[in-house]
Design a protein around this motif. Structure first.
Motif, PDB file in Angstrom:
ATOM      1  N   PHE A  70       0.831  -1.192   0.000  1.00 33.90           N
ATOM      2  CA  PHE A  70       0.000   0.000   0.000  1.00 33.90           C
ATOM      3  C   PHE A  70       0.869   1.247   0.000  1.00 33.90           C
ATOM      4  O   PHE A  70       1.997   1.216   0.480  1.00 33.90           O
ATOM      5  CB  PHE A  70      -0.903   0.015   1.235  1.00 33.90           C
ATOM      6  CG  PHE A  70      -1.833  -1.156   1.308  1.00 33.90           C
ATOM      7  CD1 PHE A  70      -3.062  -1.124   0.676  1.00 33.90           C
ATOM      8  CD2 PHE A  70      -1.472  -2.300   1.992  1.00 33.90           C
ATOM      9  CE1 PHE A  70      -3.913  -2.202   0.738  1.00 33.90           C
ATOM     10  CE2 PHE A  70      -2.320  -3.390   2.057  1.00 33.90           C
ATOM     11  CZ  PHE A  70      -3.549  -3.340   1.430  1.00 33.90           C
ATOM     12  N   PRO A  71       0.328   2.368  -0.473  1.00 33.90           N
ATOM     13  CA  PRO A  71       1.080   3.620  -0.384  1.00 33.90           C
ATOM     14  C   PRO A  71       1.161   4.081   1.065  1.00 33.90           C
ATOM     15  O   PRO A  71       0.383   3.657   1.916  1.00 33.90           O
ATOM     16  CB  PRO A  71       0.268   4.594  -1.232  1.00 33.90           C
ATOM     17  CG  PRO A  71      -1.109   4.047  -1.219  1.00 33.90           C
ATOM     18  CD  PRO A  71      -0.977   2.549  -1.117  1.00 33.90           C
ATOM     19  N   TYR A  72       2.122   4.938   1.319  1.00 31.21           N
ATOM     20  CA  TYR A  72       2.259   5.540   2.639  1.00 31.21           C
ATOM     21  C   TYR A  72       0.952   6.260   2.965  1.00 31.21           C
ATOM     22  O   TYR A  72       0.417   6.998   2.125  1.00 31.21           O
ATOM     23  CB  TYR A  72       3.437   6.512   2.608  1.00 31.21           C
ATOM     24  CG  TYR A  72       3.927   6.966   3.946  1.00 31.21           C
ATOM     25  CD1 TYR A  72       4.578   6.085   4.802  1.00 31.21           C
ATOM     26  CD2 TYR A  72       3.758   8.280   4.359  1.00 31.21           C
ATOM     27  CE1 TYR A  72       5.039   6.504   6.034  1.00 31.21           C
ATOM     28  CE2 TYR A  72       4.229   8.712   5.587  1.00 31.21           C
ATOM     29  CZ  TYR A  72       4.865   7.811   6.424  1.00 31.21           C
ATOM     30  OH  TYR A  72       5.331   8.226   7.629  1.00 31.21           O
ATOM     31  N   GLU A  87      -5.442   2.839  11.422  1.00 33.67           N
ATOM     32  CA  GLU A  87      -6.024   1.881  12.364  1.00 33.67           C
ATOM     33  C   GLU A  87      -5.569   0.463  12.031  1.00 33.67           C
ATOM     34  O   GLU A  87      -5.255  -0.330  12.925  1.00 33.67           O
ATOM     35  CB  GLU A  87      -7.544   1.983  12.352  1.00 33.67           C
ATOM     36  CG  GLU A  87      -8.065   3.262  12.987  1.00 33.67           C
ATOM     37  CD  GLU A  87      -9.559   3.459  12.790  1.00 33.67           C
ATOM     38  OE1 GLU A  87     -10.208   2.632  12.109  1.00 33.67           O
ATOM     39  OE2 GLU A  87     -10.076   4.484  13.301  1.00 33.67           O
ATOM     40  N   TYR A  88      -5.517   0.150  10.743  1.00 28.49           N
ATOM     41  CA  TYR A  88      -5.049  -1.177  10.318  1.00 28.49           C
ATOM     42  C   TYR A  88      -3.586  -1.385  10.721  1.00 28.49           C
ATOM     43  O   TYR A  88      -3.219  -2.437  11.233  1.00 28.49           O
ATOM     44  CB  TYR A  88      -5.219  -1.316   8.801  1.00 28.49           C
ATOM     45  CG  TYR A  88      -4.664  -2.617   8.251  1.00 28.49           C
ATOM     46  CD1 TYR A  88      -5.365  -3.807   8.406  1.00 28.49           C
ATOM     47  CD2 TYR A  88      -3.446  -2.643   7.587  1.00 28.49           C
ATOM     48  CE1 TYR A  88      -4.857  -4.993   7.909  1.00 28.49           C
ATOM     49  CE2 TYR A  88      -2.930  -3.829   7.092  1.00 28.49           C
ATOM     50  CZ  TYR A  88      -3.641  -5.001   7.252  1.00 28.49           C
ATOM     51  OH  TYR A  88      -3.136  -6.170   6.776  1.00 28.49           O
ATOM     52  N   ALA A  91      -3.352  -2.037  14.389  1.00 28.32           N
ATOM     53  CA  ALA A  91      -3.881  -3.351  14.761  1.00 28.32           C
ATOM     54  C   ALA A  91      -2.984  -4.498  14.321  1.00 28.32           C
ATOM     55  O   ALA A  91      -3.000  -5.562  14.937  1.00 28.32           O
ATOM     56  CB  ALA A  91      -5.283  -3.524  14.154  1.00 28.32           C
ATOM     57  N   THR A  92      -2.197  -4.298  13.273  1.00 26.08           N
ATOM     58  CA  THR A  92      -1.424  -5.412  12.711  1.00 26.08           C
ATOM     59  C   THR A  92       0.080  -5.271  12.839  1.00 26.08           C
ATOM     60  O   THR A  92       0.808  -6.219  12.559  1.00 26.08           O
ATOM     61  CB  THR A  92      -1.743  -5.588  11.215  1.00 26.08           C
ATOM     62  OG1 THR A  92      -1.391  -4.374  10.528  1.00 26.08           O
ATOM     63  CG2 THR A  92      -3.201  -5.911  10.998  1.00 26.08           C
ATOM     64  N   GLY A  93       0.581  -4.115  13.230  1.00 22.70           N
ATOM     65  CA  GLY A  93       2.033  -3.924  13.257  1.00 22.70           C
ATOM     66  C   GLY A  93       2.478  -3.144  14.460  1.00 22.70           C
ATOM     67  O   GLY A  93       1.763  -3.007  15.445  1.00 22.70           O
ATOM     68  N   VAL A  98       4.815  -0.349   8.393  1.00 21.90           N
ATOM     69  CA  VAL A  98       4.689  -1.771   8.094  1.00 21.90           C
ATOM     70  C   VAL A  98       3.916  -2.015   6.809  1.00 21.90           C
ATOM     71  O   VAL A  98       3.919  -3.126   6.288  1.00 21.90           O
ATOM     72  CB  VAL A  98       4.012  -2.548   9.247  1.00 21.90           C
ATOM     73  CG1 VAL A  98       4.860  -2.491  10.494  1.00 21.90           C
ATOM     74  CG2 VAL A  98       2.614  -2.029   9.508  1.00 21.90           C
ATOM     75  N   ILE A  99       3.270  -0.995   6.288  1.00 23.20           N
ATOM     76  CA  ILE A  99       2.493  -1.191   5.065  1.00 23.20           C
ATOM     77  C   ILE A  99       3.386  -1.150   3.834  1.00 23.20           C
ATOM     78  O   ILE A  99       3.271  -1.975   2.940  1.00 23.20           O
ATOM     79  CB  ILE A  99       1.359  -0.152   4.980  1.00 23.20           C
ATOM     80  CG1 ILE A  99       0.310  -0.533   6.007  1.00 23.20           C
ATOM     81  CG2 ILE A  99       0.784  -0.070   3.598  1.00 23.20           C
ATOM     82  CD1 ILE A  99      -0.950   0.218   5.930  1.00 23.20           C
TER      83      ILE A  99
END
Length: 170
Positions: A70-72, A87-88, A91-93, A98-99
């Motif tokens: 995904f883009p920054y 939020e993602y 929740a995940t990193g 991390v994206i």
């Protein structure tokens, strides 16, 4: 076939368009049907600096896999989407980049901004924004370390050949 050739030594004053204190690289595009002979044992590079600096890749197998990155978040046009992405990430990193910070080697995708705020990488010929072509990112799995656990990125002018490439160490 995309072929990236790079000198494994640090170049403190590399030629343009290379980044300071980075490997000097050359890109070649080849037709795989034209390759008639493959070296069974390629020559080893000659190192001139500390081997732990990270520009000599360890032998490994590369297996292409589809990957969605995904883009920054700050570069997204919609504020609700930015909020959802943040939020993602939480929740995940670890709350960092991390994206876009994908370990290993990738073609295309989005560039990481784990060290700086986002900015355009401009074509050295015409000044237009370049697109990310290729990334070699530090990764424990492939035993690749670039610089101080960074990314070696190659950018290309999107309108076609003839403008060359811009190399970046991030």
């Amino acid at each position: 076939m995309f072929q990236l050739l790079w000198c494994p030594n640090v170049h403190w004053d590399p030629p343009a368009p290379h980044a300071d204190v980075s490997p000097v690289a050359e890109i070649r595009w080849r037709n795989s049907a034209d390759l008639t002979r493959i070296l069974a044992s390629p020559p080893l590079p000659v190192r001139q600096e500390d081997p732990d600096f990270g520009y000599t890749p360890a032998p490994c197998m590369l297996t292409p896999v589809p990957l969605v990155d995904f883009p920054y978040p700050q570069t997204l046009p919609d504020k609700d989407l930015v909020k959802a992405v943040r939020e993602y990430v939480e929740a995940t990193g670890d709350g960092g980049d991390v994206i876009t910070k994908v370990s290993g080697i990738k073609f295309g995708g989005w560039r990481t901004w784990h060290l700086t705020d986002p900015y355009d990488i401009l074509c050295l010929t015409c000044g237009a924004p370049c697109r990310l072509l290729f990334t070699v990112a530090s990764d424990d799995t492939t035993a690749i370390t670039v610089g101080r656990w960074g990314d070696f990125r190659i950018f290309a002018y999107p309108a076609g050949e003839g403008h060359g490439y811009t190399f970046d160490l991030h």
